[in-house]
Design a protein around this motif. Structure first.
Motif: not given
Length: 431
Positions: A308-311, A313-314, A317, A370, A419, A421-422
């Motif tokens: 579920s982490g934003e890293w 997700a990036l 992608q 990160n 955490d 952040p991106v």
């Protein structure tokens, strides 16, 4: 312990003495000045490109577990390049196959340095392989950045000032997993299966910091040249082992788990991050059997791979767009995280990067990375992470459980994970 130097880790000392950094910079050659000052062009640097290289096993015994790392790093660099690069320069990443053979590593690294004239070597993979080029890179003052191995060899700044590790080292991982075992099941019989080299030696060292000398009820070792661990697993079963710490690469983690299952034995497995990537292990064990055998599987990690982490997700992608649809695994997160850290160091080295300049940027203490614990880099510490979090597998999902440990000297301390952040779509700016 560190080779030729006493092993002392001080988690609190994460900042660098400005005076010492300045002194180190002053000792460099006239062309190797840091920051944005005018300087003679560094190898691998043009007005619009920076060329770096790596050695990695694209073929051979370690390829199945690790060949996807460099592809993930390159995918991240391609993404950065499409965003304009770092300080106006695109990153060219030369990947050379060494087959996990130290003799071949020597050949390809010399080619990268002497023929391709790379600016730096990034994330050279493997303890025996990278050890073979350690002296060469330092004698030639080539930045030897973020080695893909948990050996403490890379953390010797006086002997190897140009070399920096990336992985949490094996002593840290062994200590953290032993502490988690102690916290979860203080009366359990804890044993260890380890590779018959520095990997196993240092993992045992870390475990015994927590359990005490002789605290491991039984120890077995294996050689990567012999893909049969029936005797070792049988001996551990006979010894009544309940929790098995694993200083193993992915292939041998799967081999140990699979061999135990054939013997009708199902202990708890606590693995190093080097051999604990769930998708990779399922690839070895099979889609039908793997998820069943790996339910409850425990391992250490220091990178942000929570689903579920934003890293994540990036990186998913980027993987979809720049990595030819390759499977998304822990190796993907690892490779892209290495790429991000290099890009951050390059950005902080200024508009006129030099080899000494990027070393100064790393030892400044300003890099964030990160990871789930702060970076430890300083003039005195060339290790990236002095702590790890604990992950488990539940119903096919591998994620952190919240337990996070750092090694301060010889003491394991529980800390809260962080955490990062991106920012700026994951492209460092150096600000």
């Amino acid at each position: 312990m560190f080779h030729s130097t006493p092993r002392r880790r001080t988690f609190a000392a994460l900042t660098t003495s400005v005076a010492l950094v300045a002194a180190l910079a002053a000792c460099s050659s006239p062309a190797a000045v840091s920051g944005g000052g005018e300087a003679a062009a560094a190898p691998g640097i043009t007005d619009d490109t920076v060329t770096i290289g790596t050695h990695t096993p694209l073929t051979g015994p370690a390829a199945a577990g690790y060949s996807s790392i460099s592809a993930a790093t390159k995918a991240y660099f391609d993404y950065v390049n499409d965003q304009g690069g770092i300080n106006g320069r695109t990153i060219e990443y030369l990947v050379k196959d060494d087959g996990y053979n130290p003799a071949t590593t020597q050949t390809v690294v010399r080619e990268l340095v002497q023929e391709d004239e790379v600016f730096a070597i990034l994330n050279g993979l493997g303890t025996p392989t990278h050890t073979a080029v350690l002296d060469f890179l330092n004698q030639n003052e080539v930045p030897d950045l973020f080695v893909a191995s948990g050996s403490t060899s890379w953390n010797q700044p006086e002997k190897y000032p140009w070399t920096f590790g990336f992985n949490a080292d094996y002593v840290v991982e062994g200590a953290a997993l032993a502490q988690y075992a102690e916290d979860q099941a203080p009366d359990a019989t804890v044993c260890l299966l380890g590779q018959d080299d520095d990997f196993g030696d240092e993992f045992i060292e870390g475990a015994e910091l927590v359990l005490g000398e002789g605290g491991l009820a039984h120890i077995e070792r294996y050689s990567v040249s012999n893909q049969d661990v029936t005797a070792q697993i049988g001996a551990m079963q006979a010894a009544g082992c309940e929790i098995n710490l694993l200083a193993t690469i992915n292939g041998f983690t799967a081999l140990a788990v699979g061999t135990a299952a054939k013997l009708g034995w199902f202990p708890q497995w606590y693995s190093s991050s080097s051999g604990g990537d769930y998708p990779t292990l399922v690839g070895y064990l099979g889609e039908d059997l793997g998820p069943k055998l790996l339910q409850g599987f425990t391992s250490s990690n220091y990178l942000p791979f929570s689903p579920s982490g934003e890293w994540v997700a990036l990186f998913q992608q980027i993987n979809d767009e720049y990595n030819d649809g390759a499977p998304f695994t822990g190796n993907t997160v690892y490779g892209m995280s290495v790429g991000y850290l290099f890009a951050e160091a390059l950005a902080r080295a200024g508009e006129h990067p030099t080899r000494q300049g990027i070393v100064d940027a790393i030892t400044s203490g300003d890099l964030v990375g990160n990871g789930i614990v702060p970076l430890a880099f300083s003039a005195d510490i060339h290790a990236a992470y002095l702590g790890v979090g604990i992950t488990t597998v539940d119903q096919g999902v591998q994620d952190f459980v919240g337990a996070t440990y750092v090694l301060d000297g010889d003491t394991v301390e529980a800390v809260e994970p962080e955490d990062v952040p991106v920012e700026n779509a994951g492209v460092p700016t150096g600000d």
